[in-house]
Design a protein around this motif. Structure first.
Motif, mmCIF file in Angstrom:
data_model
loop_
_atom_site.group_PDB
_atom_site.id
_atom_site.type_symbol
_atom_site.label_atom_id
_atom_site.label_comp_id
_atom_site.label_asym_id
_atom_site.label_seq_id
_atom_site.Cartn_x
_atom_site.Cartn_y
_atom_site.Cartn_z
ATOM 1 N N ALA A 271 0.824 -1.219 0.000
ATOM 2 C CA ALA A 271 0.000 0.000 0.000
ATOM 3 C C ALA A 271 0.849 1.257 0.000
ATOM 4 C CB ALA A 271 -0.932 -0.017 1.213
ATOM 5 N N HIS A 272 1.973 1.239 0.759
ATOM 6 C CA HIS A 272 2.790 2.453 0.845
ATOM 7 C C HIS A 272 3.445 2.778 -0.494
ATOM 8 C CE1 HIS A 272 5.678 -0.761 1.388
ATOM 9 N NE2 HIS A 272 6.695 0.072 1.387
ATOM 10 N N ASN A 273 3.852 1.750 -1.260
ATOM 11 C CA ASN A 273 4.453 2.006 -2.566
ATOM 12 C C ASN A 273 3.428 2.459 -3.588
ATOM 13 O OD1 ASN A 273 7.265 1.714 -2.470
ATOM 14 N ND2 ASN A 273 7.097 -0.503 -2.349
ATOM 15 N N LEU A 274 2.206 1.924 -3.507
ATOM 16 C CA LEU A 274 1.163 2.357 -4.431
ATOM 17 C C LEU A 274 0.672 3.763 -4.073
ATOM 18 C CD1 LEU A 274 -0.651 -1.048 -4.835
ATOM 19 C CD2 LEU A 274 0.936 0.061 -6.410
ATOM 20 N N GLN A 275 0.757 4.091 -2.800
ATOM 21 C CA GLN A 275 0.491 5.463 -2.369
ATOM 22 C C GLN A 275 1.532 6.404 -2.987
ATOM 23 O OE1 GLN A 275 1.247 6.750 1.870
ATOM 24 N NE2 GLN A 275 -0.963 6.400 1.980
ATOM 25 N N ASN A 276 2.822 5.976 -2.949
ATOM 26 C CA ASN A 276 3.883 6.757 -3.582
ATOM 27 C C ASN A 276 3.610 6.933 -5.076
ATOM 28 O OD1 ASN A 276 5.349 6.954 -1.183
ATOM 29 N ND2 ASN A 276 6.509 5.091 -1.577
ATOM 30 N N ALA A 332 5.142 -0.701 7.540
ATOM 31 C CA ALA A 332 4.507 -0.691 6.219
ATOM 32 C C ALA A 332 5.147 -1.707 5.283
ATOM 33 C CB ALA A 332 4.594 0.712 5.610
ATOM 34 N N THR A 333 6.477 -1.802 5.322
ATOM 35 C CA THR A 333 7.187 -2.726 4.435
ATOM 36 C C THR A 333 6.899 -4.172 4.821
ATOM 37 O OG1 THR A 333 8.947 -1.094 4.115
ATOM 38 C CG2 THR A 333 9.468 -3.370 3.555
ATOM 39 N N THR A 334 6.896 -4.453 6.128
ATOM 40 C CA THR A 334 6.605 -5.806 6.602
ATOM 41 C C THR A 334 5.197 -6.226 6.214
ATOM 42 O OG1 THR A 334 8.089 -5.407 8.479
ATOM 43 C CG2 THR A 334 6.634 -7.300 8.643
ATOM 44 N N GLN A 335 4.249 -5.329 6.386
ATOM 45 C CA GLN A 335 2.858 -5.616 6.026
ATOM 46 C C GLN A 335 2.721 -5.845 4.525
ATOM 47 O OE1 GLN A 335 0.332 -5.922 8.348
ATOM 48 N NE2 GLN A 335 -0.895 -6.679 6.632
ATOM 49 N N ALA A 336 3.436 -5.046 3.740
ATOM 50 C CA ALA A 336 3.360 -5.167 2.284
ATOM 51 C C ALA A 336 3.849 -6.533 1.806
ATOM 52 C CB ALA A 336 4.186 -4.060 1.625
ATOM 53 N N VAL A 337 4.961 -7.006 2.377
ATOM 54 C CA VAL A 337 5.505 -8.304 1.980
ATOM 55 C C VAL A 337 4.533 -9.425 2.353
ATOM 56 C CG1 VAL A 337 7.375 -9.965 2.383
ATOM 57 C CG2 VAL A 337 7.898 -7.543 2.045
ATOM 58 N N LYS A 338 3.946 -9.330 3.527
ATOM 59 C CA LYS A 338 2.977 -10.350 3.966
ATOM 60 C C LYS A 338 1.775 -10.413 3.015
ATOM 61 C CE LYS A 338 1.191 -13.422 6.732
ATOM 62 N NZ LYS A 338 1.780 -14.778 6.823
ATOM 63 N N GLU A 339 1.291 -9.252 2.601
ATOM 64 C CA GLU A 339 0.131 -9.207 1.710
ATOM 65 C C GLU A 339 0.476 -9.720 0.313
ATOM 66 O OE1 GLU A 339 -1.169 -5.173 1.879
ATOM 67 O OE2 GLU A 339 -2.022 -5.355 3.887
ATOM 68 N N GLN A 340 1.725 -9.488 -0.117
ATOM 69 C CA GLN A 340 2.135 -9.930 -1.445
ATOM 70 C C GLN A 340 2.361 -11.446 -1.507
ATOM 71 O OE1 GLN A 340 2.109 -7.978 -3.978
ATOM 72 N NE2 GLN A 340 3.414 -8.819 -5.581
ATOM 73 N N TYR A 341 2.803 -12.022 -0.385
ATOM 74 C CA TYR A 341 3.120 -13.455 -0.343
ATOM 75 C C TYR A 341 2.371 -14.136 0.811
ATOM 76 C CZ TYR A 341 6.979 -12.056 -3.406
ATOM 77 O OH TYR A 341 7.739 -11.557 -4.436
#
Length: 451
Positions: A271-276, A332-341
């Motif tokens: 989410a944080h990267n797509l926000q960027n 944010a990064t930890t959550q993003a990786v969990k959601e992706q995999y």
């Protein structure tokens, strides 16, 4: 024009030296030590000092200006010589402003994400063959240097860091750029050695917003309540454009962005990267790129160096390296990786490396930052704590602050590396977060561990 760099070997400094060299300036410099890749890149352009150290005899009236790096000290012999002769002394951001006074200055600021947003903008411009000047904090695919300065380009895109400008200029770097167009990603307390309270840190962003030229544009993340409040409070006569996380979904370990043209796969995730990405789109539109052309270009953006960078992949296992170190970015990064995999075992490793992260009081900000990982590791060096002259921190403090009973804590680099080597690398995703290297970890070796 003859420019002398004091501390030429720094990541930003050597890139500025190369950019000015390419512009036709005469460049000299000094440093007490220069590491790779700065060393090879300076040598390739005949800019590497013949010997390391500080030599006041290099400073004479033949030098038109001195650029002072943050690595130098206030009593640096070359700095004192330049002051004595009366040579103009600039910090890195001051000189960048001097080089861009006649251009439209686009400045990307915020506590985190600014390198990624700047990189996205430059990727889109490069894709569509739009020439712009720039300064970015990471090496980008397709770009020779992290700094480009010309006489001809209308736009300059600058990553706006809130840290100090130089040893003798205590102003945050982004206060000096006076943007025509600005973006702010969010505000999360950092650099507590300089801004000991959150309110003092917020003040730096207030000053930045007020520094935008009258009638200029501010693009900002409306999902950050602190930032939204600062934008609402300003009396600066600027146009304000909010953005937020766009609609997206994850399917079979791929992220799809919902666009007017339908679902579009993108290489970045979280989410944080797509926000960027949403913020970068606004800026690109203000720079003359329409929405459709933006999406066409951003589909091939793979990320900035060290920002969720895939460094190894094998046996259904993926290893990422990320520069994350502030609490909000780690979470944010930890959550993003969990959601992706979601179907993979997830090991998240964090090195506490910065002054802020090794401060016993600031550690409390990391509560639940690693909660999304199946297994979590924190590494820190007691020697680093001592070198930064901070109060010692114990394993128990780490457990308490991260609010995770099964947390694994390592304080010895060799032990940590052995731990990594012994992992079952099968159907697993590994995230290595640090602004350092875990006391000497060779990231290239990880590829061998997966075989």
């Amino acid at each position: 024009m003859h420019i002398h760099f004091i501390a030429i070997g720094g990541s930003a400094m050597h890139n500025l030296a190369l950019a000015l060299h390419q512009k036709g300036y005469k460049i000299t410099g000094s440093d007490d030590m220069i590491y790779e890749p700065s060393r090879s890149r300076l040598a390739k352009n005949d800019l590497l000092p013949k010997e390391f150290g500080w030599f006041p005899e290099k400073i004479s009236t033949a030098v038109d200006a001195v650029i002072l790096g943050m690595h130098a000290r206030e009593d640096n012999p070359e700095l004192l010589a330049a002051k004595a002769i009366g040579i103009p002394i600039f910090s890195y951001p001051e000189f960048l402003f001097e080089q861009s006074k006649e251009k439209t200055r686009v400045v990307i600021g915020g506590s985190h994400g600014k390198t990624t947003v700047t990189s996205m903008i430059l990727h889109v411009m490069h894709y569509h063959q739009r020439e712009v000047d720039f300064m970015v904090g990471a090496q980008l695919e397709g770009f020779d240097t992290m700094v480009k300065l010309t006489e001809d380009n209308d736009f300059v895109v600058l990553e706006g860091d809130e840290y100090l400008s130089s040893p003798i200029d205590r102003r945050p770097k982004f206060h000096l750029y006076k943007p025509n167009i600005a973006l702010l990603t969010g505000v999360a307390w950092d650099h507590i050695n300089v801004f000991p309270t959150f309110e003092e840190y917020l003040d730096q962003f207030r000053i930045f917003i007020d520094s935008i030229v009258k009638g200029g544009i501010l693009v900002y993340n409306e999902e950050d309540p602190h930032l939204k409040k600062l934008v609402e409070e300003t009396s600066n006569t600027i146009r304000k454009h909010p953005y937020k996380t766009p609609d997206f979904h994850v399917e079979s370990e791929k992220t799809f962005l919902n666009t007017p043209e339908g679902d579009m796969p993108v290489a970045v995730f979280g989410a944080h990267n797509l926000q960027n990405l949403a913020g970068a789109k606004w800026i690109c539109q203000h720079m003359g790129i329409d929405e459709e052309d933006f999406y066409e270009a951003i589909a091939s953006f793979k990320g900035a160096s060290k920002r969720l960078e895939k460094i190894a992949e094998s046996n259904q296992t993926v290893v990422y390296k990320d520069f994350a170190h502030s609490p909000s970015k780690v979470k944010a990064t930890t959550q993003a990786v969990k959601e992706q995999y979601p179907t993979k075992k997830f090991l998240a490793c964090l090195e506490l490396h910065t002054y802020s992260s090794l401060n016993a009081e600031f550690l409390k900000e990391y509560k639940d930052a690693l909660a999304a990982a199946d297994k979590a590791v924190v590494f820190f060096s007691p020697e680093a704590v001592e070198n930064k002259r901070l109060d010692p921190i114990s394993r128990e403090q780490i457990f308490d602050c991260f609010n995770r009973e099964d947390l694994i804590v390592h304080t010895n680099s060799e032990d940590f590396q052995n731990f990594l080597k012994e992992q079952e690398y099968d159907n697993q995703v590994v995230l290595l977060m640090s602004s350092g290297n875990y006391g000497g970890l060779n990231f290239d070796e990880i590829k061998e561990w997966l075989k």
